[in-house]
Design a protein around this motif. Sequence first.
Motif, mmCIF file in Angstrom:
data_model
loop_
_atom_site.group_PDB
_atom_site.id
_atom_site.type_symbol
_atom_site.label_atom_id
_atom_site.label_comp_id
_atom_site.label_asym_id
_atom_site.label_seq_id
_atom_site.Cartn_x
_atom_site.Cartn_y
_atom_site.Cartn_z
ATOM 1 N N PRO A 1 44.780 33.975 39.663
ATOM 2 C CA PRO A 1 43.590 33.185 39.323
ATOM 3 C C PRO A 1 43.636 32.702 37.880
ATOM 4 N N ASN A 2 42.726 31.796 37.572
ATOM 5 C CA ASN A 2 42.532 31.378 36.180
ATOM 6 C C ASN A 2 41.606 32.399 35.515
ATOM 7 N N PHE A 3 42.192 33.343 34.787
ATOM 8 C CA PHE A 3 41.387 34.325 34.069
ATOM 9 C C PHE A 3 40.780 33.678 32.837
ATOM 10 N N GLN A 4 39.616 34.158 32.452
ATOM 11 C CA GLN A 4 39.006 33.625 31.229
ATOM 12 C C GLN A 4 38.305 34.731 30.442
ATOM 13 N N PHE A 5 38.560 34.717 29.114
ATOM 14 C CA PHE A 5 37.736 35.456 28.164
ATOM 15 C C PHE A 5 36.712 34.444 27.665
ATOM 16 N N ALA B 1 41.722 44.633 30.415
ATOM 17 C CA ALA B 1 40.376 44.051 30.439
ATOM 18 C C ALA B 1 39.591 44.574 31.636
ATOM 19 N N GLU B 2 38.274 44.478 31.507
ATOM 20 C CA GLU B 2 37.367 44.901 32.574
ATOM 21 C C GLU B 2 37.013 43.704 33.450
ATOM 22 N N VAL B 3 37.018 43.941 34.752
ATOM 23 C CA VAL B 3 36.667 42.883 35.700
ATOM 24 C C VAL B 3 35.159 42.633 35.628
ATOM 25 N N GLU B 4 34.780 41.382 35.343
ATOM 26 C CA GLU B 4 33.359 41.016 35.348
ATOM 27 C C GLU B 4 32.975 40.415 36.701
ATOM 28 N N LEU C 1 36.380 35.922 35.453
ATOM 29 C CA LEU C 1 35.944 36.336 34.115
ATOM 30 C C LEU C 1 36.321 37.784 33.829
ATOM 31 N N LEU C 2 36.865 37.977 32.627
ATOM 32 C CA LEU C 2 37.281 39.301 32.163
ATOM 33 C C LEU C 2 36.611 39.620 30.836
#
Length: 202
Positions: A146-150, A180-183, A193-194
């Motif tokens: 996926p496209n992860f995002q901070f 990172a934590e999964v949001e 979102l991470l």
Amino acid sequence: MSKQGPPLTKEQKVGFGVAAGLLPILAIIITIGAINERNAPTPPAATTTETPAAQEPVEAASSPTPASAEPKAEAVLTVENNKDLAALLAAVEDYDLFQEFAVKYEGRTIKFDGIIGAMNHHGDYKTRYDILVLAGDSTGAGATGPNFQFRDVNITSDLRLTGSNIPDTIGVGQKLRITAEVERYAGNQVLFLLDPVSTEVR
């Protein structure tokens, strides 16, 4: 003809008369005594009443209280120990899988190697960014996952940069080891979102 004894004297006649008069009285006395003895109440059997000794209060046996077990810290998910994460990072545009993983592992911590694919200021901020991260080492057509995002992060504090080589700046193409934590998965934006826990520059 039978012989008769000598005639009784006056004193003897009186004695026999008294005796004969006493016999009925004696019989009556004996009869009354027998009746009274039969009707007399039977004395109660002797009983011994023991005064109960004062008893010490007995406390209910309490079951042993188990030692308070501290909750075990959940293991960080990696491609080596979690097949779902391995499948997530290898998937190509599998949006249902992205959503399912985010729901199943919300709040869990994942760790993987990634690369910055895009980096923009968040709103009007000059030091806060939305950083797009892709799995692996490529930002080209071969990228998977996926496209992860901070979202809305400060590089200095929020990314929690670690490692022996922390650069003064980071940008597109920077390779990272991400913890990172999964949001959540924002399906309408196709963004996973991470929340960064630590970010190591590779």
